[in-house]
Design an enzyme around this catalytic site. Structure first.
Site, PDB file in Angstrom:
ATOM      1  N   ILE A  14      17.439  14.176 -48.721  1.00 46.97           N
ATOM      2  CA  ILE A  14      16.555  15.344 -48.833  1.00 46.97           C
ATOM      3  C   ILE A  14      17.232  16.457 -49.643  1.00 46.97           C
ATOM      4  O   ILE A  14      16.646  17.016 -50.579  1.00 46.97           O
ATOM      5  CB  ILE A  14      16.143  15.844 -47.426  1.00 46.97           C
ATOM      6  CG1 ILE A  14      15.341  14.758 -46.704  1.00 46.97           C
ATOM      7  CG2 ILE A  14      15.353  17.142 -47.519  1.00 46.97           C
ATOM      8  CD1 ILE A  14      15.142  15.001 -45.218  1.00 46.97           C
ATOM      9  N   THR A  49      15.177  23.225 -42.682  1.00 45.76           N
ATOM     10  CA  THR A  49      14.216  22.161 -42.318  1.00 45.76           C
ATOM     11  C   THR A  49      14.983  20.969 -41.746  1.00 45.76           C
ATOM     12  O   THR A  49      14.451  19.864 -41.698  1.00 45.76           O
ATOM     13  CB  THR A  49      13.389  21.697 -43.545  1.00 45.76           C
ATOM     14  OG1 THR A  49      14.290  21.240 -44.560  1.00 45.76           O
ATOM     15  CG2 THR A  49      12.510  22.792 -44.089  1.00 45.76           C
ATOM     16  N   SER A  50      16.247  21.174 -41.328  1.00 42.39           N
ATOM     17  CA  SER A  50      17.054  20.038 -40.885  1.00 42.39           C
ATOM     18  C   SER A  50      17.054  19.897 -39.367  1.00 42.39           C
ATOM     19  O   SER A  50      16.258  19.133 -38.813  1.00 42.39           O
ATOM     20  CB  SER A  50      18.470  20.189 -41.432  1.00 42.39           C
ATOM     21  OG  SER A  50      19.230  19.064 -41.094  1.00 42.39           O
ATOM     22  N   ARG A  51      17.903  20.634 -38.687  1.00 40.66           N
ATOM     23  CA  ARG A  51      17.934  20.619 -37.222  1.00 40.66           C
ATOM     24  C   ARG A  51      18.234  22.043 -36.744  1.00 40.66           C
ATOM     25  O   ARG A  51      19.100  22.730 -37.301  1.00 40.66           O
ATOM     26  CB  ARG A  51      19.000  19.659 -36.691  1.00 40.66           C
ATOM     27  CG  ARG A  51      18.598  18.197 -36.718  1.00 40.66           C
ATOM     28  CD  ARG A  51      17.447  17.871 -35.748  1.00 40.66           C
ATOM     29  NE  ARG A  51      16.996  16.491 -35.807  1.00 40.66           N
ATOM     30  CZ  ARG A  51      15.953  16.051 -36.513  1.00 40.66           C
ATOM     31  NH1 ARG A  51      15.244  16.884 -37.237  1.00 40.66           N
ATOM     32  NH2 ARG A  51      15.600  14.787 -36.477  1.00 40.66           N
ATOM     33  N   ASP A  77      11.734  25.466 -40.026  1.00 40.67           N
ATOM     34  CA  ASP A  77      10.806  24.417 -39.561  1.00 40.67           C
ATOM     35  C   ASP A  77      11.338  23.791 -38.282  1.00 40.67           C
ATOM     36  O   ASP A  77      10.669  22.970 -37.659  1.00 40.67           O
ATOM     37  CB  ASP A  77      10.636  23.340 -40.643  1.00 40.67           C
ATOM     38  CG  ASP A  77       9.563  22.321 -40.278  1.00 40.67           C
ATOM     39  OD1 ASP A  77       8.450  22.743 -39.915  1.00 40.67           O
ATOM     40  OD2 ASP A  77       9.838  21.104 -40.341  1.00 40.67           O
ATOM     41  N   GLU A  82      13.612  23.921 -29.627  1.00 40.26           N
ATOM     42  CA  GLU A  82      12.228  23.547 -29.968  1.00 40.26           C
ATOM     43  C   GLU A  82      11.611  22.535 -29.010  1.00 40.26           C
ATOM     44  O   GLU A  82      10.393  22.424 -28.910  1.00 40.26           O
ATOM     45  CB  GLU A  82      12.145  23.017 -31.399  1.00 40.26           C
ATOM     46  CG  GLU A  82      12.771  21.632 -31.592  1.00 40.26           C
ATOM     47  CD  GLU A  82      12.591  21.114 -33.020  1.00 40.26           C
ATOM     48  OE1 GLU A  82      12.898  21.852 -33.974  1.00 40.26           O
ATOM     49  OE2 GLU A  82      12.146  19.946 -33.156  1.00 40.26           O
ATOM     50  N   GLN A 100       7.139  20.420 -39.068  1.00 43.01           N
ATOM     51  CA  GLN A 100       6.066  19.687 -39.751  1.00 43.01           C
ATOM     52  C   GLN A 100       6.437  19.259 -41.162  1.00 43.01           C
ATOM     53  O   GLN A 100       5.583  18.758 -41.905  1.00 43.01           O
ATOM     54  CB  GLN A 100       4.782  20.529 -39.786  1.00 43.01           C
ATOM     55  CG  GLN A 100       4.857  21.728 -40.744  1.00 43.01           C
ATOM     56  CD  GLN A 100       3.508  22.381 -40.969  1.00 43.01           C
ATOM     57  OE1 GLN A 100       3.103  23.224 -40.172  1.00 43.01           O
ATOM     58  NE2 GLN A 100       2.811  22.011 -42.032  1.00 43.01           N
ATOM     59  N   ALA A 101       7.723  19.445 -41.534  1.00 40.54           N
ATOM     60  CA  ALA A 101       8.092  19.140 -42.924  1.00 40.54           C
ATOM     61  C   ALA A 101       7.825  17.672 -43.277  1.00 40.54           C
ATOM     62  O   ALA A 101       7.563  17.343 -44.424  1.00 40.54           O
ATOM     63  CB  ALA A 101       9.551  19.490 -43.172  1.00 40.54           C
ATOM     64  N   PHE A 102       7.879  16.800 -42.283  1.00 41.01           N
ATOM     65  CA  PHE A 102       7.678  15.362 -42.555  1.00 41.01           C
ATOM     66  C   PHE A 102       6.206  14.983 -42.677  1.00 41.01           C
ATOM     67  O   PHE A 102       5.881  13.870 -43.064  1.00 41.01           O
ATOM     68  CB  PHE A 102       8.296  14.526 -41.404  1.00 41.01           C
ATOM     69  CG  PHE A 102       7.478  14.592 -40.132  1.00 41.01           C
ATOM     70  CD1 PHE A 102       7.573  15.681 -39.293  1.00 41.01           C
ATOM     71  CD2 PHE A 102       6.589  13.579 -39.797  1.00 41.01           C
ATOM     72  CE1 PHE A 102       6.804  15.762 -38.130  1.00 41.01           C
ATOM     73  CE2 PHE A 102       5.814  13.644 -38.640  1.00 41.01           C
ATOM     74  CZ  PHE A 102       5.930  14.750 -37.812  1.00 41.01           C
TER      75      PHE A 102
HETATM   76  P1  NAD Z   1      21.053  12.035 -45.112  1.00 36.78           P
HETATM   77  O1  NAD Z   1      21.857  11.309 -44.089  1.00 36.78           O
HETATM   78  O2  NAD Z   1      20.514  11.296 -46.276  1.00 36.78           O
HETATM   79  O3  NAD Z   1      21.935  13.247 -45.700  1.00 36.78           O
HETATM   80  C1  NAD Z   1      22.742  14.080 -44.930  1.00 36.78           C
HETATM   81  C2  NAD Z   1      23.877  14.559 -45.826  1.00 36.78           C
HETATM   82  O4  NAD Z   1      24.616  15.549 -45.110  1.00 36.78           O
HETATM   83  C3  NAD Z   1      24.861  13.442 -46.205  1.00 36.78           C
HETATM   84  O5  NAD Z   1      25.042  13.407 -47.607  1.00 36.78           O
HETATM   85  C4  NAD Z   1      26.151  13.838 -45.484  1.00 36.78           C
HETATM   86  O6  NAD Z   1      27.331  13.483 -46.214  1.00 36.78           O
HETATM   87  C5  NAD Z   1      25.973  15.350 -45.434  1.00 36.78           C
HETATM   88  N1  NAD Z   1      26.844  16.013 -44.461  1.00 36.78           N
HETATM   89  C6  NAD Z   1      27.358  15.515 -43.293  1.00 36.78           C
HETATM   90  N2  NAD Z   1      28.150  16.444 -42.719  1.00 36.78           N
HETATM   91  C7  NAD Z   1      28.136  17.532 -43.529  1.00 36.78           C
HETATM   92  C8  NAD Z   1      28.770  18.809 -43.469  1.00 36.78           C
HETATM   93  N3  NAD Z   1      29.584  19.130 -42.461  1.00 36.78           N
HETATM   94  N4  NAD Z   1      28.512  19.688 -44.469  1.00 36.78           N
HETATM   95  C9  NAD Z   1      27.715  19.358 -45.508  1.00 36.78           C
HETATM   96  N5  NAD Z   1      27.086  18.165 -45.608  1.00 36.78           N
HETATM   97  C10 NAD Z   1      27.298  17.278 -44.630  1.00 36.78           C
HETATM   98  O7  NAD Z   1      19.910  12.773 -44.303  1.00 36.78           O
HETATM   99  P2  NAD Z   1      18.488  13.253 -44.826  1.00 36.78           P
HETATM  100  O8  NAD Z   1      17.524  12.132 -44.710  1.00 36.78           O
HETATM  101  O9  NAD Z   1      18.643  13.937 -46.143  1.00 36.78           O
HETATM  102  O10 NAD Z   1      18.094  14.304 -43.685  1.00 36.78           O
HETATM  103  C11 NAD Z   1      18.714  15.570 -43.627  1.00 36.78           C
HETATM  104  C12 NAD Z   1      18.291  16.294 -42.358  1.00 36.78           C
HETATM  105  O11 NAD Z   1      16.874  16.527 -42.373  1.00 36.78           O
HETATM  106  C13 NAD Z   1      18.582  15.528 -41.053  1.00 36.78           C
HETATM  107  O12 NAD Z   1      19.150  16.424 -40.100  1.00 36.78           O
HETATM  108  C14 NAD Z   1      17.227  15.136 -40.552  1.00 36.78           C
HETATM  109  O13 NAD Z   1      17.205  15.047 -39.148  1.00 36.78           O
HETATM  110  C15 NAD Z   1      16.353  16.280 -41.071  1.00 36.78           C
HETATM  111  N6  NAD Z   1      14.930  15.923 -41.168  1.00 36.78           N
HETATM  112  C16 NAD Z   1      14.005  16.861 -40.841  1.00 36.78           C
HETATM  113  C17 NAD Z   1      12.632  16.564 -40.931  1.00 36.78           C
HETATM  114  C18 NAD Z   1      11.575  17.584 -40.614  1.00 36.78           C
HETATM  115  O14 NAD Z   1      10.410  17.202 -40.447  1.00 36.78           O
HETATM  116  N7  NAD Z   1      11.877  18.868 -40.543  1.00 36.78           N
HETATM  117  C19 NAD Z   1      12.236  15.267 -41.322  1.00 36.78           C
HETATM  118  C20 NAD Z   1      13.223  14.335 -41.670  1.00 36.78           C
HETATM  119  C21 NAD Z   1      14.578  14.665 -41.590  1.00 36.78           C
END
Ligand code: NAD
Length: 338
Positions: free
Chosen positions: A155, A233-235, A259, A264, A297-299
């Protein structure tokens, strides 16, 4: 195969039923989340399908095993809500959907960034009241600004590219595994401290781990540039919400789009519009004009929901046929990776 689907929303049902037309499983939909109180509903189902807020601790898994369940299919990427070691011990296989649509989340992230920076959310509310005044709605161009992307996996890499190639931002990135394609595109990897000190906008895309929990805390906010914009939008727990509120009150932070939110689990995915929400921290966040919150809801795109349904049912079909499970997660595999 007979599948008990928990935490069903109307969109889950629609996309799973549509995909199931060419799989032919027997789907039973339950609205409640799977937990200690609802696990009895799963009795007799060889497969159960769950989402991010269902609770599959050792006790629930033991009851599932006792009732004949042999497969848990997570219709999401994360697996922090299941005790994988207990599942291994009980002989329950676990599958997930590792990637469904990074574009869905990346595009939503850019949408939040633009809405926040250009006050689109406030303008929309004003126009509904026939208030067409523009005072207080001044934004800034993205072109030429410095953006920081923390985590450049699936992402974050898309967000970094969109900001660099689409908007002409200077993009700084931080990730323990830099992406050579991003380097070639002119994105500059720096240490997290430098990113925090230089970025005008920060977008969070790293996973939640003990190392990244509260990566945005008081210290980070103190070191940041004035009027910093943050998009998450991550966690939720990547941000210390108390420190965020203090930064907003002191005006050090210029705006926040979320998001996801630390607490939550008690709020999101449910209609609480007739309830009294007890979470004071969340309520305080909503009082700031420069805070924009959406409920995880980003997904939520047709493409992502289709991919989730297809991958989930493909895994269940493979399990039923005794074929290898490509998207399997197990306690042992996680232990080996750690
Ligand atoms: P991914 O595993 O492809 O990428 C995560 C990246 O973070 C990796 O490149 C990893 O090396 C890096 N990382 C790990 N530790 C780190 C640190 N300390 N500092 C910097 N970078 C670091 O994951 P993704 O599919 O890109 O998903 C990213 C996030 O988005 C996840 O937390 C996921 O849960 C969240 N997400 C949210 C939604 C939503 O609806 N809001 C939907 C899907 C995923």
């Amino acid at each position: 195969m007979q599948i008990a689907i928990f935490g069903t929303k109307s969109y889950d049902r629609h996309f799973l039923e549509t995909a199931n037309a060419h799989f032919g499983h027997q789907l039973t939909f339950f609205q409640p989340r799977l937990d200690e109180a609802t696990v009895a509903l799963a009795r007799g189902y060889p497969a159960v399908c769950v989402f991010v807020n269902d609770r599959l601790d050792a006790g629930v898994l033991a009851k599932l095993a006792e009732g004949g369940t042999r497969l848990v299919a997570l219709r999401c990427a994360g697996f922090n809500n299941i005790d994988l070691r207990a599942a291994d011990r009980l002989g329950i296989a676990v599958v997930r959907v590792p990637a469904y649509s990074p574009h869905a989340v990346a595009e939503f992230t850019i949408g939040l960034m633009l809405a926040l920076d250009r006050n689109i959310h406030r303008a929309w509310a004003r126009v509904r009241e026939n208030n067409f005044a523009l005072d207080g709605l001044i934004g800034r161009n993205l072109f030429g600004r410095t953006a920081g992307v923390i985590g450049t996996g699936q992402i974050g890499a898309l967000v970094a590219r969109m900001l660099k190639l689409g908007f002409g931002c200077e993009v700084l990135a931080s990730d323990p595994s830099p992406d050579p394609e991003l380097l070639a595109a002119g994105i500059v990897y720096v240490e997290p401290k430098e990113l925090l000190a230089r970025a005008e906008i920060i977008s969070l895309h790293c996973p939640l781990t003990p190392a990244t929990r509260h990566i945005i805390d008081k210290d980070a906010i103190d070191r940041a540039r004035p009027r910093l914009l943050i998009v998450n939008t991550s966690r939720g727990a990547l941000i210390d919400t108390q420190a965020l509120i203090a930064g907003l009150k002191s005006r050090k932070i210029g705006g926040v789009a979320l998001d996801v939110y630390e607490q939550e689990e008690a709020l999101f995915f449910e209609d609480l519009s007739s309830e009294i929400v007890a979470d004071d921290m969340f309520q305080r966040l909503l009082t700031f004009p420069n805070v924009l919150v959406t409920g995880h809801q980003a997904f939520l795109t047709e493409e992502a929901l289709t991919a989730i349904a297809e991958t989930t049912l493909t895994s269940i079909t493979a399990f039923e046929a005794g074929r290898p499970l490509q998207n399997r997660v197990s306690g042992e595999a996680i232990r080996q990776r750690a």
